[in-house]
Design an enzyme around this catalytic site. Structure first.
Site, short mmCIF file in Angstrom:
data_model
loop_
_atom_site.label_atom_id
_atom_site.label_comp_id
_atom_site.label_asym_id
_atom_site.label_seq_id
_atom_site.Cartn_x
_atom_site.Cartn_y
_atom_site.Cartn_z
CG HIS A 1 54.66 28.66 15.40
ND1 HIS A 1 54.99 27.28 14.73
CD2 HIS A 1 55.80 29.46 15.01
CE1 HIS A 1 56.08 27.28 14.09
NE2 HIS A 1 56.44 28.64 14.42
NE ARG A 2 49.46 33.36 18.79
CZ ARG A 2 49.12 34.76 19.10
NH1 ARG A 2 48.71 35.00 20.28
NH2 ARG A 2 49.14 35.68 18.20
#
Length: 109
Positions: free
Chosen positions: A82-83
């Site tokens: 998700h980063r």
């Protein structure tokens, strides 16, 4: 790309693949479906961005126009960082993969 992939496949078959042959990737595909696995959660190989898990194909009964038919069903699992990748973009990606698998001639369009 296909020449490099063929070289890596050959090295793998000969047992000569080295860790540095597998470095630098950003995305992995893991296929355990060939072992009959119908669901799993693949783990990202850091520092890669995502991994697509391909599950086995199984028969599924489906009601179409009030008739029971047999359909083929194959699960896909996408694990992503998700980063790096937004969840909505990942959903669009996996939906596109599904669409192309269901209608492969669409890739030519």
């Amino acid at each position: 790309l296909s020449q490099k992939a063929a070289e890596l496949v050959q090295k793998g078959k000969e047992g000569k693949i080295r860790p540095d042959d597998l470095e630098g990737g950003t995305f992995t595909i893991s296929n355990v479906g060939m072992f009959g696995i119908t669901s799993f959660t693949p783990i990202i190989n850091q520092p890669q961005a995502a991994i697509l898990g391909v599950c086995g194909i199984e028969d599924e009964l489906k009601l179409v126009d009030e008739k029971v038919i047999v359909c083929k069903k194959m699960g896909l699992s996408l694990t992503f960082d998700h980063r790096i990748i937004d969840g909505a973009e990942s959903a669009i990606f996996i939906s596109r993969i599904r669409d192309l698998l269901e209608k492969p001639l669409a890739i030519l369009a």
